[in-house]
Design a protein around this motif. Structure first.
Motif, PDB file in Angstrom:
ATOM      1  N   PHE A 178       0.699  -1.148   0.193  1.00  0.00           N
ATOM      2  CA  PHE A 178      -0.024  -0.026  -0.017  1.00  0.00           C
ATOM      3  C   PHE A 178       0.898   1.319   0.085  1.00  0.00           C
ATOM      4  O   PHE A 178       0.680   2.158  -0.592  1.00  0.00           O
ATOM      5  CB  PHE A 178      -0.725   0.086   1.178  1.00  0.00           C
ATOM      6  N   VAL A 184      -4.460   2.900  -0.853  1.00  0.00           N
ATOM      7  CA  VAL A 184      -5.213   1.770  -0.521  1.00  0.00           C
ATOM      8  C   VAL A 184      -6.472   1.294  -1.492  1.00  0.00           C
ATOM      9  O   VAL A 184      -7.142   2.186  -1.604  1.00  0.00           O
ATOM     10  CB  VAL A 184      -5.920   1.588   0.992  1.00  0.00           C
ATOM     11  N   TYR A 218      -7.937   0.263   7.621  1.00  0.00           N
ATOM     12  CA  TYR A 218      -7.303   0.606   6.615  1.00  0.00           C
ATOM     13  C   TYR A 218      -8.435   0.904   5.480  1.00  0.00           C
ATOM     14  O   TYR A 218      -8.083   1.839   4.365  1.00  0.00           O
ATOM     15  CB  TYR A 218      -6.226  -0.130   6.067  1.00  0.00           C
ATOM     16  N   LEU A 298      -3.350   5.997   3.113  1.00  0.00           N
ATOM     17  CA  LEU A 298      -3.235   5.021   4.406  1.00  0.00           C
ATOM     18  C   LEU A 298      -3.600   5.828   5.617  1.00  0.00           C
ATOM     19  O   LEU A 298      -3.215   6.982   6.067  1.00  0.00           O
ATOM     20  CB  LEU A 298      -1.782   4.661   4.395  1.00  0.00           C
TER      21      LEU A 298
END
Length: 319
Positions: A178, A184, A218, A298
């Motif tokens: 990521f 993400v 996340y 993130l």
């Protein structure tokens, strides 16, 4: 709880309630009700069921097997006809429970399934572990484990060496990918490994609690390759095969500590930033920009993120 989290994530990404309802096999009213609930902060279904008093009686395995037999004998038979036969045999099932089991039985039949891996920018990524025997310059062979991650739209790849294929290696490798890719994605597709699914509850997967909490923290949804669907599972395994053929088996290394990691970084730079992908005819790093515009930032730096592990202790235990 992870499904509820995924419903909210998909809606925030612009999916309609109808599309979400079809994907999860529920009604639009269920999706709308979930969207009115507070955001999910914990992956523990036990706590939520206890808090809300949720639960339903289990369905005997013999009933599930019999329903599967009837569906297999006549796949085109109307659902209510199958329910009528079950009731004639003395099985007591409510319609909502029957339809839930019926959908599971139908999905297990051999069929041409839609592979939803391509998608749009920032929508899908795939992750899998692999192991391979590499050749050293002295003629010996050594086995190494690696984690591979690929964004499906851009074909941008991230590969790291890992000590094992346990849950912490999975999470750390995933978060590193990521960070390296700059965001993400909406969904990550996994193989059905024990580090992802620890069991099933009827037709529902029981997610590994540590990974489930990472998905919530996340903000991504977990997707699985459908069982007994090689056309889906193969797409994930092809990533591992691609890394083996293109890098590990195509080169020799002086050692595993310095030379192999150095050559891996050089290879990743080449496939991501220099060579056009055979699938898209474009350089992955160019298409990655479109993915970064749609991916989420993130929630926490991977180096600062602490994994959560559930443990049980007795009254005389020292914690």
């Amino acid at each position: 709880m992870l499904d509820r989290h995924a419903v909210r994530a998909l809606r925030e990404a612009g999916r309609s309630t109808k599309e979400i309802a079809v994907q999860f096999g529920v009604s639009q009213r269920t999706v709308q009700r979930i969207l009115k609930e507070p955001p999910v902060v914990s992956a523990s279904e036990v706590e939520e069921r206890r808090r809300r008093g949720v639960g339903r009686p289990g369905v005997p395995e013999r009933v599930r097997l019999r329903l599967g037999e009837l569906v297999g004998e006549e796949p085109e038979a109307p659902p209510l006809e199958i329910l009528r036969r079950l009731r004639e045999e003395g099985v007591r099932l409510g319609e909502s429970t029957f339809y839930r089991l019926y959908r599971s039985a139908v999905s297990a039949l051999p069929a041409t399934l839609m592979v939803r891996f391509e998608g749009v920018a920032g929508e899908f990524a795939q992750f899998d572990f692999g192991e391979v025997d590499v050749r050293l310059l002295d003629g010996s062979k050594r086995r190494v484990h690696f984690a591979a991650y690929r964004l499906k739209y851009s074909r941008w790849v991230h590969v790291v060496l890992v000590a094992d294929e346990r849950i912490e290696s999975l999470v750390r490798s995933l978060l590193a990918a990521f960070e390296a890719s700059g965001g993400v994605p909406l969904s990550v597709v996994f193989d059905r490994a024990k580090t992802v699914v620890i069991g099933t509850d009827g037709d529902r997967p029981i997610w590994h609690p540590t990974l489930a909490q990472v998905a919530i923290d996340y903000g991504f949804a977990i997707e699985l390759c459908a069982a007994r669907s090689p056309e889906q599972k193969g797409s994930v395994e092809n990533l591992v095969g691609y890394v083996k053929r293109s890098f590990f088996r195509a080169r020799r290394f002086a050692d595993l500590d310095g030379d192999l990691p150095r050559q891996l970084l050089e290879w990743l730079a080449s496939v991501n930033e220099e060579r056009p992908s055979r699938a898209t005819k474009e350089i992955p790093a160019v298409r990655l920009r479109a993915e970064q515009e749609r991916m989420k930032p993130l929630a926490a730096a991977p180096a600062d993120y602490g994994l959560r592990f559930a443990v049980q202790v007795g009254p005389t235990a020292l914690v």
